[in-house]
Motif scaffolding. Structure first.
Motif, PDB file in Angstrom:
ATOM      1  N   ILE A 250      72.801  46.166  27.613  1.00  0.00           N
ATOM      2  CA  ILE A 250      73.508  44.401  28.975  1.00  0.00           C
ATOM      3  C   ILE A 250      73.469  43.510  28.658  1.00  0.00           C
ATOM      4  N   PHE A 251      74.485  43.080  29.009  1.00  0.00           N
ATOM      5  CA  PHE A 251      74.231  41.321  28.343  1.00  0.00           C
ATOM      6  C   PHE A 251      74.607  40.730  29.457  1.00  0.00           C
ATOM      7  N   VAL A 252      74.113  39.981  29.760  1.00  0.00           N
ATOM      8  CA  VAL A 252      74.235  38.957  31.298  1.00  0.00           C
ATOM      9  C   VAL A 252      73.814  37.434  30.721  1.00  0.00           C
ATOM     10  N   GLU A 253      74.653  36.006  32.237  1.00  0.00           N
ATOM     11  CA  GLU A 253      73.911  35.079  31.875  1.00  0.00           C
ATOM     12  C   GLU A 253      72.937  34.897  31.953  1.00  0.00           C
ATOM     13  N   TYR A 254      72.452  34.744  33.303  1.00  0.00           N
ATOM     14  CA  TYR A 254      71.094  33.677  33.664  1.00  0.00           C
ATOM     15  C   TYR A 254      70.237  35.347  34.332  1.00  0.00           C
ATOM     16  N   PRO A 255      69.339  35.960  33.569  1.00  0.00           N
ATOM     17  CA  PRO A 255      68.972  37.256  34.707  1.00  0.00           C
ATOM     18  C   PRO A 255      68.114  36.707  35.488  1.00  0.00           C
ATOM     19  N   PRO A 256      67.595  35.457  36.258  1.00  0.00           N
ATOM     20  CA  PRO A 256      67.149  35.951  37.650  1.00  0.00           C
ATOM     21  C   PRO A 256      68.408  35.911  38.760  1.00  0.00           C
ATOM     22  N   GLN A 257      69.241  35.528  38.182  1.00  0.00           N
ATOM     23  CA  GLN A 257      70.509  35.915  38.867  1.00  0.00           C
ATOM     24  C   GLN A 257      71.616  36.909  38.446  1.00  0.00           C
ATOM     25  N   THR A 258      71.375  37.139  37.586  1.00  0.00           N
ATOM     26  CA  THR A 258      71.994  38.391  37.675  1.00  0.00           C
ATOM     27  C   THR A 258      71.582  39.758  38.278  1.00  0.00           C
ATOM     28  N   ARG A 259      69.959  39.411  37.819  1.00  0.00           N
ATOM     29  CA  ARG A 259      69.577  41.235  38.737  1.00  0.00           C
ATOM     30  C   ARG A 259      69.301  40.863  40.076  1.00  0.00           C
ATOM     31  N   ILE A 260      69.600  40.090  40.780  1.00  0.00           N
ATOM     32  CA  ILE A 260      70.477  39.803  42.046  1.00  0.00           C
ATOM     33  C   ILE A 260      71.271  40.480  42.442  1.00  0.00           C
ATOM     34  N   GLU A 261      72.300  39.766  41.441  1.00  0.00           N
ATOM     35  CA  GLU A 261      73.972  39.620  41.942  1.00  0.00           C
ATOM     36  C   GLU A 261      74.856  40.134  41.403  1.00  0.00           C
ATOM     37  N   GLY A 262      74.452  40.889  40.250  1.00  0.00           N
ATOM     38  CA  GLY A 262      75.426  41.950  39.033  1.00  0.00           C
ATOM     39  C   GLY A 262      75.125  42.816  38.892  1.00  0.00           C
ATOM     40  N   GLU A 263      75.548  43.787  38.186  1.00  0.00           N
ATOM     41  CA  GLU A 263      75.664  44.814  38.184  1.00  0.00           C
ATOM     42  C   GLU A 263      74.403  45.631  38.501  1.00  0.00           C
ATOM     43  N   ILE A 264      73.598  44.832  37.333  1.00  0.00           N
ATOM     44  CA  ILE A 264      72.115  45.428  37.378  1.00  0.00           C
ATOM     45  C   ILE A 264      71.332  45.392  38.334  1.00  0.00           C
ATOM     46  N   GLN A 265      71.465  44.845  39.508  1.00  0.00           N
ATOM     47  CA  GLN A 265      70.633  45.266  40.957  1.00  0.00           C
ATOM     48  C   GLN A 265      70.539  46.228  41.074  1.00  0.00           C
ATOM     49  N   GLN A 266      71.841  47.580  40.649  1.00  0.00           N
ATOM     50  CA  GLN A 266      71.122  49.021  40.786  1.00  0.00           C
ATOM     51  C   GLN A 266      70.121  49.407  40.126  1.00  0.00           C
ATOM     52  N   LEU A 267      69.208  48.890  39.433  1.00  0.00           N
ATOM     53  CA  LEU A 267      68.657  48.709  38.139  1.00  0.00           C
ATOM     54  C   LEU A 267      66.935  48.327  38.173  1.00  0.00           C
ATOM     55  N   PRO A 268      65.967  48.878  37.852  1.00  0.00           N
ATOM     56  CA  PRO A 268      64.091  48.324  37.782  1.00  0.00           C
ATOM     57  C   PRO A 268      65.370  47.120  37.671  1.00  0.00           C
ATOM     58  N   SER A 269      63.930  46.173  38.178  1.00  0.00           N
ATOM     59  CA  SER A 269      63.793  44.647  37.698  1.00  0.00           C
ATOM     60  C   SER A 269      63.644  44.268  35.846  1.00  0.00           C
ATOM     61  N   ASP A 270      62.845  45.610  35.594  1.00  0.00           N
ATOM     62  CA  ASP A 270      62.409  45.605  34.614  1.00  0.00           C
ATOM     63  C   ASP A 270      63.192  45.602  33.426  1.00  0.00           C
ATOM     64  N   HIS A 271      64.423  46.158  33.534  1.00  0.00           N
ATOM     65  CA  HIS A 271      65.931  47.057  33.145  1.00  0.00           C
ATOM     66  C   HIS A 271      65.494  46.008  31.689  1.00  0.00           C
ATOM     67  N   PRO A 272      65.807  46.498  30.737  1.00  0.00           N
ATOM     68  CA  PRO A 272      65.904  45.330  29.155  1.00  0.00           C
ATOM     69  C   PRO A 272      67.687  44.960  29.252  1.00  0.00           C
ATOM     70  N   VAL A 273      67.845  43.977  29.149  1.00  0.00           N
ATOM     71  CA  VAL A 273      69.304  43.191  28.593  1.00  0.00           C
ATOM     72  C   VAL A 273      68.981  41.669  28.126  1.00  0.00           C
ATOM     73  N   THR A 274      69.897  40.962  27.182  1.00  0.00           N
ATOM     74  CA  THR A 274      69.979  39.820  26.833  1.00  0.00           C
ATOM     75  C   THR A 274      70.941  39.242  27.309  1.00  0.00           C
ATOM     76  N   GLU A 275      70.644  38.096  26.919  1.00  0.00           N
ATOM     77  CA  GLU A 275      70.966  37.400  27.552  1.00  0.00           C
ATOM     78  C   GLU A 275      71.992  36.673  26.543  1.00  0.00           C
ATOM     79  N   LEU A 276      73.152  36.271  27.437  1.00  0.00           N
ATOM     80  CA  LEU A 276      74.512  36.285  26.470  1.00  0.00           C
ATOM     81  C   LEU A 276      73.986  35.298  25.409  1.00  0.00           C
ATOM     82  N   TRP A 277      73.426  33.700  25.771  1.00  0.00           N
ATOM     83  CA  TRP A 277      73.782  33.000  25.358  1.00  0.00           C
ATOM     84  C   TRP A 277      72.221  32.857  23.758  1.00  0.00           C
ATOM     85  N   GLU A 278      71.941  33.737  23.580  1.00  0.00           N
ATOM     86  CA  GLU A 278      71.294  34.093  22.520  1.00  0.00           C
ATOM     87  C   GLU A 278      71.723  34.590  21.406  1.00  0.00           C
ATOM     88  N   VAL A 279      72.668  34.861  22.272  1.00  0.00           N
ATOM     89  CA  VAL A 279      73.562  36.191  21.174  1.00  0.00           C
ATOM     90  C   VAL A 279      74.711  35.121  20.108  1.00  0.00           C
TER      91      VAL A 279
END
Lengths: 353, 353
Positions: A250-279
């Motif tokens: 899973i790749f996201v823009e900004y985890p603090p926002q995506t964990r509230i608003e994105g698909e990953i709101q369905q997952l535990p808050s520590d589920h690993p994601v990669t920030e797109l900018w790092e890629v």
């Protein structure tokens, strides 16, 4: 551009359309993606405030500010799913760019059209790092206001030329087919999600219901697919079955926002994601291998709007698609605001003298 | 007003001046104070978010949103003290009012002039509850852009007719004298703070330096005085000696904001203060007795801007001081944003068709 201190250049809806058409939609999307890519590479420079939301029964009004230390930008953006019943837009937006050094706004622009463009440009930019190499086929589930922009962004940036459209309302798909006619895409309208995604290397979900829905179930997602999840973008609004999330990188823009608003709101808050900018900055890998399922959980972030605002402002240096807006009080003597007001009432007074 | 969905009424600087002069400055201040008073009475209804500030070396850019559940407003406001060196304003502002139900903006307006008016109207409104009865003399320390607005607000709302002006720059006082000539105030220009405050029942401090300064020392404040402290309004910027604060009953707009930005940033964070709205709503006493020193520690709060925005919008129902701004994309079919863009490129296309 504006020489007088009271004037702020304003891009109306009409001028935005003229600007986009003058540049060309696909070139605009490519250049906009470049601006976003540049800003994602210098991610650390930016103030990253989560958006400030005012929620109500029928929707949300948000302010999305950011700054790179030299330039400040913010977007006013709304989300009111029931609006279409009254012939209004679900999303409306405008934005402002300002000089950090003196605080003066230097651009006011419509951003409903510009947001549609930057969302599509960001999706396609992410897919350049995440989608299978040489992907040519994309399914678009949800054929509303964002669909054509996604189609053209993926054509322009990735060379997608085969499109599969599905919407619960066939009229929405028909509208897309009509709008995209003659633009170099081979389009198939499908009668089910399963038909649309079969054989597609990229699946874009961009439905509009403000609720948790399961647009895409796990059995429909083959290995090696890139999912571009655009429609799930606020609390309580998701599109994907959680099993898909668990199988995906899973790749996201900004985890603090995506964990509230994105698909990953369905997952535990520590589920690993990669920030797109790092890629994009080369710090983390994007797609590593052919069988990997990648997911861009897009919610839209203030830095993308900032990129769009500075791109539009740069374009206005050579293209005349703006008006002068008398937005800023500019008395001859800065301390004499009241005197300026008084003189405006005198016969033959100049407007801002 | 606006019948077309794409149009937002826009009040330029020029139109704001025409509106204020058409209504009359003093009547405008009185009606605006009434609007603020109404909103302070229904304080509990409002979302109270502290302002969102983006600080930089030379200043600050802030967004100040609020909502009463039906209507949403926000102000963009800057503070850049060095701006006057380049002939720019220290403070610039604009604001937006929107419908919570559909998110559509219903007013965009300059707010540099409007903020000057609302700040003065709020000061005079507070003084109606806090200043000695039958006060007729006010000292104004700091004779910059806000001074005349304060003078006229206190004249219109409280009947102040004796003014004492002091500024470290005599040219600023001279500008005030010139601007206020013939408006019914007896004005004395003073050569020291001591001379200005002697015998004044109300002392307004409204200097502009972005630093902790001691404009007013304790020995200069007699018993029974009301202090209207307007200039200390951001972290590190205060005007009063802390001894004055310790002798005063302190009234504030919104404690979480004032403790950071106001004079009381010099006091422990649990120092007792009274919220102005509680006084206006009749829940707490204002001035109780003649010898009491009262202090309104004004920093400016989003609800006052909200009141100003809704007051201006109401005025536009009968006064023509606005332009139509083509700010919102309004396709014939809400889902057909891309089609609208395409059609704008066709010969004889309508602007927003």
């Amino acid at each position: 551009m504006a020489a007088l201190l009271n004037i702020v250049p304003f891009v109306s809806v009409d001028n935005m359309m003229k600007l986009v058409l003058n540049v060309g939609v696909e070139r605009f999307l490519c250049e906009l993606a470049e601006a976003i890519e540049e800003d994602f590479r210098r991610w650390d420079l930016f103030d990253k405030t989560p958006r400030i939301a005012s929620h109500s029964r029928d929707g949300v009004i948000e302010l999305m500010p950011t700054s790179d230390g030299t330039t400040y930008g913010f977007k006013y953006v709304t989300g009111h799913p029931k609006n279409t019943k009254d012939g209004r837009q679900t999303v409306t937006a405008f934005g402002v760019l300002a000089d950090v050094g003196n605080g003066y706004p230097m651009l006011l622009t419509e951003m409903t059209i510009l947001t549609a463009l930057r969302t599509a440009a960001t999706s396609a930019l992410a897919a350049r790092y995440l989608a299978p190499k040489d992907a040519r086929t994309m399914a678009i589930i949800g054929n509303g206001a964002q669909a054509e922009f996604q189609a053209l962004a993926f054509k322009a940036l990735l060379g997608i030329d085969q499109l599969r459209l599905y919407d619960i309302d066939p009229a929405a798909s028909a509208k897309c087919v009509r709008n995209l006619a003659g633009l170099g895409l081979t389009i198939r309208t499908c009668t089910s999600v399963a038909e649309a995604v079969e054989g597609a290397e990229i699946v874009t979900t961009v439905t509009a219901d403000k609720q948790n829905a399961t647009i895409l179930t796990d059995n429909l997602v083959g290995s090696g697919v890139h999912i571009n999840a655009v429609g799930g973008d606020c609390p309580g609004k998701t599109e994907l079955h959680p099993d898909i999330l668990l199988r995906s990188d899973i790749f996201v823009e900004y985890p603090p926002q995506t964990r509230i608003e994105g698909e990953i709101q369905q997952l535990p808050s520590d589920h690993p994601v990669t920030e797109l900018w790092e890629v994009i900055a080369g710090r983390k890998p994007g797609r590593r291998e052919g069988r990997q399922v990648t997911l861009f959980d897009s919610v839209g972030f203030a830095i993308e709007d900032f990129s769009a605002l500075r791109y539009v402002r740069a374009k206005l240096a050579t293209l005349p698609f703006f008006e002068d807006l008398d937005l800023l009080a500019d008395p001859d003597e800065p301390r004499d605001l009241f005197g300026m007001l008084l003189r405006a009432g005198k016969p033959n007074a100049s407007a801002t003298g």
